[in-house]
Design an enzyme around this catalytic site. Structure first.
Site, PDB file in Angstrom:
ATOM      1  N   HIS A  79       0.805  -1.346   0.128  1.00 52.42           N
ATOM      2  CA  HIS A  79      -0.080   0.076  -0.073  1.00 52.42           C
ATOM      3  C   HIS A  79       0.923   1.173   0.202  1.00 52.42           C
ATOM      4  O   HIS A  79       0.683   2.385   0.974  1.00 52.42           O
ATOM      5  CB  HIS A  79      -0.866   0.062   1.483  1.00 52.42           C
ATOM      6  CG  HIS A  79      -1.933  -0.892   1.391  1.00 52.42           C
ATOM      7  ND1 HIS A  79      -2.917  -1.186   2.163  1.00 52.42           N
ATOM      8  CD2 HIS A  79      -2.445  -1.521   0.374  1.00 52.42           C
ATOM      9  CE1 HIS A  79      -3.958  -2.058   1.816  1.00 52.42           C
ATOM     10  NE2 HIS A  79      -3.542  -2.404   0.628  1.00 52.42           N
ATOM     11  N   HIS A 114      -8.497  -0.648   2.145  1.00 54.95           N
ATOM     12  CA  HIS A 114      -7.419  -0.877   1.130  1.00 54.95           C
ATOM     13  C   HIS A 114      -7.719   0.161   0.342  1.00 54.95           C
ATOM     14  O   HIS A 114      -8.607   0.928   0.025  1.00 54.95           O
ATOM     15  CB  HIS A 114      -7.965  -2.388   0.684  1.00 54.95           C
ATOM     16  CG  HIS A 114      -7.692  -3.479   1.550  1.00 54.95           C
ATOM     17  ND1 HIS A 114      -7.028  -4.575   1.263  1.00 54.95           N
ATOM     18  CD2 HIS A 114      -8.134  -3.694   2.811  1.00 54.95           C
ATOM     19  CE1 HIS A 114      -7.299  -5.349   2.208  1.00 54.95           C
ATOM     20  NE2 HIS A 114      -7.905  -4.770   3.109  1.00 54.95           N
TER      21      HIS A 114
HETATM   22  P1  FDA Z   1      -1.344   1.022 -10.523  1.00 52.47           P
HETATM   23  O1  FDA Z   1      -0.199   0.158 -10.100  1.00 52.47           O
HETATM   24  O2  FDA Z   1      -2.812   0.534 -10.644  1.00 52.47           O
HETATM   25  O3  FDA Z   1      -1.020   1.695 -12.015  1.00 52.47           O
HETATM   26  C1  FDA Z   1       0.181   2.300 -12.497  1.00 52.47           C
HETATM   27  C2  FDA Z   1       0.297   1.665 -14.031  1.00 52.47           C
HETATM   28  O4  FDA Z   1       1.462   2.404 -14.417  1.00 52.47           O
HETATM   29  C3  FDA Z   1       0.718   0.001 -14.220  1.00 52.47           C
HETATM   30  O5  FDA Z   1      -0.242  -0.304 -14.880  1.00 52.47           O
HETATM   31  C4  FDA Z   1       2.049   0.369 -14.556  1.00 52.47           C
HETATM   32  O6  FDA Z   1       2.460  -0.886 -15.370  1.00 52.47           O
HETATM   33  C5  FDA Z   1       2.183   1.380 -15.503  1.00 52.47           C
HETATM   34  N1  FDA Z   1       3.507   1.894 -15.427  1.00 52.47           N
HETATM   35  C6  FDA Z   1       4.483   2.306 -14.317  1.00 52.47           C
HETATM   36  N2  FDA Z   1       5.637   2.831 -14.938  1.00 52.47           N
HETATM   37  C7  FDA Z   1       5.285   3.048 -16.156  1.00 52.47           C
HETATM   38  C8  FDA Z   1       6.060   3.781 -16.998  1.00 52.47           C
HETATM   39  N3  FDA Z   1       7.054   4.217 -17.002  1.00 52.47           N
HETATM   40  N4  FDA Z   1       5.620   3.633 -18.257  1.00 52.47           N
HETATM   41  C9  FDA Z   1       4.370   3.176 -18.818  1.00 52.47           C
HETATM   42  N5  FDA Z   1       3.372   2.726 -17.927  1.00 52.47           N
HETATM   43  C10 FDA Z   1       3.828   2.564 -16.571  1.00 52.47           C
HETATM   44  N6  FDA Z   1      -6.074  -2.640  -2.616  1.00 52.47           N
HETATM   45  C11 FDA Z   1      -7.345  -2.918  -2.090  1.00 52.47           C
HETATM   46  O7  FDA Z   1      -8.109  -2.219  -2.251  1.00 52.47           O
HETATM   47  N7  FDA Z   1      -7.669  -4.302  -1.895  1.00 52.47           N
HETATM   48  C12 FDA Z   1      -6.764  -5.254  -1.934  1.00 52.47           C
HETATM   49  O8  FDA Z   1      -7.210  -6.487  -1.648  1.00 52.47           O
HETATM   50  C13 FDA Z   1      -5.526  -5.140  -2.139  1.00 52.47           C
HETATM   51  N8  FDA Z   1      -4.573  -6.105  -2.633  1.00 52.47           N
HETATM   52  C14 FDA Z   1      -3.384  -5.588  -3.182  1.00 52.47           C
HETATM   53  C15 FDA Z   1      -2.468  -6.930  -3.367  1.00 52.47           C
HETATM   54  C16 FDA Z   1      -1.200  -6.710  -3.980  1.00 52.47           C
HETATM   55  C17 FDA Z   1      -0.445  -7.548  -4.321  1.00 52.47           C
HETATM   56  C18 FDA Z   1      -0.951  -5.440  -4.287  1.00 52.47           C
HETATM   57  C19 FDA Z   1       0.361  -5.332  -5.076  1.00 52.47           C
HETATM   58  C20 FDA Z   1      -1.777  -4.176  -4.075  1.00 52.47           C
HETATM   59  C21 FDA Z   1      -2.943  -4.377  -3.441  1.00 52.47           C
HETATM   60  N9  FDA Z   1      -3.788  -3.429  -3.188  1.00 52.47           N
HETATM   61  C22 FDA Z   1      -5.044  -3.547  -2.716  1.00 52.47           C
HETATM   62  C23 FDA Z   1      -3.483  -2.023  -3.260  1.00 52.47           C
HETATM   63  C24 FDA Z   1      -4.114  -1.386  -4.771  1.00 52.47           C
HETATM   64  O9  FDA Z   1      -4.499  -2.393  -5.679  1.00 52.47           O
HETATM   65  C25 FDA Z   1      -3.121  -0.332  -5.126  1.00 52.47           C
HETATM   66  O10 FDA Z   1      -3.002   0.711  -4.303  1.00 52.47           O
HETATM   67  C26 FDA Z   1      -3.774   0.481  -6.550  1.00 52.47           C
HETATM   68  O11 FDA Z   1      -4.263  -0.501  -7.577  1.00 52.47           O
HETATM   69  C27 FDA Z   1      -2.751   1.493  -7.034  1.00 52.47           C
HETATM   70  O12 FDA Z   1      -3.211   2.148  -8.117  1.00 52.47           O
HETATM   71  P2  FDA Z   1      -2.491   3.161  -8.880  1.00 52.47           P
HETATM   72  O13 FDA Z   1      -3.425   3.713  -9.964  1.00 52.47           O
HETATM   73  O14 FDA Z   1      -1.850   4.205  -7.934  1.00 52.47           O
HETATM   74  O15 FDA Z   1      -1.348   2.526  -9.556  1.00 52.47           O
END
Ligand code: FDA
Length: 570
Positions: free
Chosen positions: A507, A550
């Site tokens: 997170h 979450h």
């Molecule tokens: P997110 O990671 O979704 O998007 C970023 C995107 O940018 C990605 O698609 C990436 O590939 C892309 N990217 C990065 N760098 C780049 C670049 N240089 N060029 C092009 N593209 C690029 N939350 C919840 O509510 N319930 C849950 O059960 C869980 N469980 C959970 C498990 C696990 C294993 C993880 C890792 C996370 C969770 N979370 C969660 C957290 C939640 O899913 C997370 O905080 C959000 O999806 C983040 O959303 P963002 O839009 O910030 O980033």
């Protein structure tokens, strides 16, 4: 598409990026491009399988960011997972859909972000949601799931409901009664998604309940809209840096990318560049674009466009630990059951003493964090934010921990985290090469309350296993086990077990924090990067403080609100 100009370029087709792309492209005269490093995972069973949590870890759709050695946590590195796919982290997460406590979103406004409070955000949680009423799908009959109709949205894109895994078991009632029988009972909470989270509950997930497959940001916000002629997505393409217009104002005019075939090019944006690359990438992109701390940028030969040293600071995550017990019966599937105790429930008779002790330490905590980052964030600001956080924990009684009971086979896996650690870390570039790994240092367990809370939850879990009617359903504690950590163990006696066995709670937030500039902010309350005329950040990087639910529900809601800000509706 490299020869066309877009109105908006969104970097990152993940959870937040696809929300903003969808809402901006509702305007037919507006051309939107999404640049995404990953590819489609529409038919990837590691994504779609609702019982497949963890299957995608370590595969090509997991960034698997590695931290530096964590000096307060056993001096080893650890992995912070994040999704690399159209849909981002929503394609690999645990699907849990839980929001936040009213007072903690109100705190965003209290620390200087005008307009960001619970009543402003609540409509956006609902706007994103397509709540699937539990009576409409058969697996729920007899499960006891309840909800408050007024807390939910029924016409948003994101399907929220209950999957079969969570429901087919009588354990839910046993646990509920057990929580009521604790020394300080944890009440039953019928529906934690209306801003009051404390209690034991049966929570919903992002799931297509009819099909029993994962609902992710792409299934909700992109695939049904992929035929819009003004919405483009460029998969398998890495954004390297923002490009800038000549002139005195700092105005973005595009993004330099590396395409799937390895060639490099610049894509042009006439209105805005919107960063949605996630909390461990968006600040890194800013640094590669010359926005950040000149001391860091100059080391790698990057000219400073905007002197904004707090880019990449304020990194907040939680530590996830577990205890294990023998289950006396065999469980199939992956059911899990959540509870959210507040400080008085967790610390019992010691609550006042703990509160006073932490209050006394806040100046020292603030000084320690400021010292660790070379006073880039000021101790006086941190102390003020820490006092707000202390008030949330000890006065407004937000949830101080999340505890999950996860039966599997003949094991009760007890997974948990303290909700709001005080420790703050950072993420920064350590190379001029945009494809190089960043230096990620969350500083897990840096401040002693964070360890104290984490140890206290372990003790609390032991009490659950001594309480009727659940107690006789479990056998011995196998991890850590009483012979390894005895019942009277102090916090420091718990520490070796906790720091050797924790993981990131995945997170990470706040690395491009929404705060007043003078208080260490990177974006203002319209999510615009200070000093730029047209660059915004809309992902988890902007959340100024951790939320107790979450993250995804709040990320979706913030992105919905961001889209309305960009469209000029707010
Ligand atoms: P997110 O990671 O979704 O998007 C970023 C995107 O940018 C990605 O698609 C990436 O590939 C892309 N990217 C990065 N760098 C780049 C670049 N240089 N060029 C092009 N593209 C690029 N939350 C919840 O509510 N319930 C849950 O059960 C869980 N469980 C959970 C498990 C696990 C294993 C993880 C890792 C996370 C969770 N979370 C969660 C957290 C939640 O899913 C997370 O905080 C959000 O999806 C983040 O959303 P963002 O839009 O910030 O980033």
């Amino acid at each position: 598409p490299s020869d066309s100009t877009y109105d908006y370029i969104i970097v990152g087709g993940g959870t937040s990026g696809l929300v903003v792309a969808n809402r901006l492209s509702e305007q037919k005269d507006v051309k939107v491009l999404v640049i995404e490093a990953g590819d489609s995972v529409y038919n990837n069973p590691n994504v779609t399988d609702t019982a497949g949590y963890g299957k995608a870890f370590g595969t090509e759709i997991d960034w698997a960011y590695e931290t530096v050695n964590q000096e307060y946590a056993g001096d080893h590195t650890t992995i912070v997972r994040a999704g690399k796919a159209i849909g981002g982290t929503s394609t690999i997460n645990g699907m849990v859909y839980l929001r936040a406590q009213t007072s903690q979103v109100d705190a965003w406004e209290a620390i200087g972000n005008k307009g960001w409070n619970w009543s402003a955000l609540f409509p956006y949680y609902k706007k994103s949601e397509h709540f699937q009423v539990p009576t409409s799908y058969s697996s729920l009959h007899g499960s006891g799931v309840e909800y408050n109709p007024s807390y939910h949205g029924y016409s948003g894109p994101l399907k929220v409901g209950w999957d079969a895994e969570q429901l087919n078991d009588g354990l839910a009632q046993t646990l509920n009664t057990t929580y009521q029988n604790l020394a300080v009972p944890v009440p039953y909470n019928k529906d934690p998604n209306g801003g009051y989270m404390i209690g034991y509950t049966l929570y919903p997930k992002t799931v297509d309940a009819e099909k029993n497959i994962r609902e992710d940001a792409a299934r909700a916000y992109y695939w049904p809209y992929q035929n819009r002629t003004n919405l483009h997505i460029l998969p398998k393409t890495n954004a390297n840096r923002i490009t800038w217009k000549e002139g005195n104002e700092v105005t973005a005019d595009g993004v330099e990318v590396t395409f799937a075939n390895g060639t490099t090019g610049v894509l042009k944006a006439s209105r805005e560049v919107i960063l949605a690359a996630g909390a461990l990438k968006s600040p890194v992109l800013l640094e590669h674009s010359g926005v950040g701390n000149p001391d860091i940028l100059s080391k790698y030969g990057i000219e400073t466009k905007i002197n904004l040293p707090t880019v990449g600071e304020n990194l907040q995550d939680q530590m996830n630990n577990g205890l294990k017990y023998v289950a006396k019966r065999n469980y199939s599937g992956q059911p899990d059951y959540v509870s959210y105790p507040s400080a008085p429930e967790l610390f019992g008779n010691s609550t006042t003493a703990v509160a006073n002790n932490v209050l006394r330490k806040l100046p020292a905590y603030a000084a320690q964090v400021a010292k660790a980052n070379g006073n880039v964030t000021k101790a006086s600001d941190l102390e003020r934010f820490f006092k707000v956080q202390w008030d949330l924990i000890f006065k407004s009684h937000i949830p101080v921990a999340e505890i999950l009971v996860e039966p599997s086979g003949y094991v009760y896996d007890m997974e948990y985290w303290a909700s709001v650690p005080f420790s703050r870390g950072s993420v920064h570039i350590q190379s001029a090469d945009p494809s190089a790994k960043a230096r990620i240092d969350p500083k897990y367990f840096m401040l002693d309350f964070d360890l104290q809370a984490q140890a206290q939850v372990a003790r609390f879990i032991r009490e659950i296993f001594k309480t009727q009617p659940f107690a006789p359903m479990a056998g011995a504690e196998t991890s850590p086990g009483y012979s390894s950590v005895p019942s009277n163990a102090t916090d420091s006696e718990w520490a070796p077990y906790l720091t050797a066995n924790y993981r990131s709670n995945y997170h990470p937030i706040s690395t491009a924090a929404m705060l007043p500039k003078e208080a260490g902010g990177v974006v203002d309350n319209s999510l615009k990067v200070y000093g730029t005329s047209n660059v915004r950040v809309v992902d988890a990087s902007v959340l100024p403080m951790q939320v107790c639910g979450h993250l995804q529900s709040t990320v979706y809601a913030v992105a919905e609100r961001a889209a309305d800000i960009i469209k000029g509706n707010i």
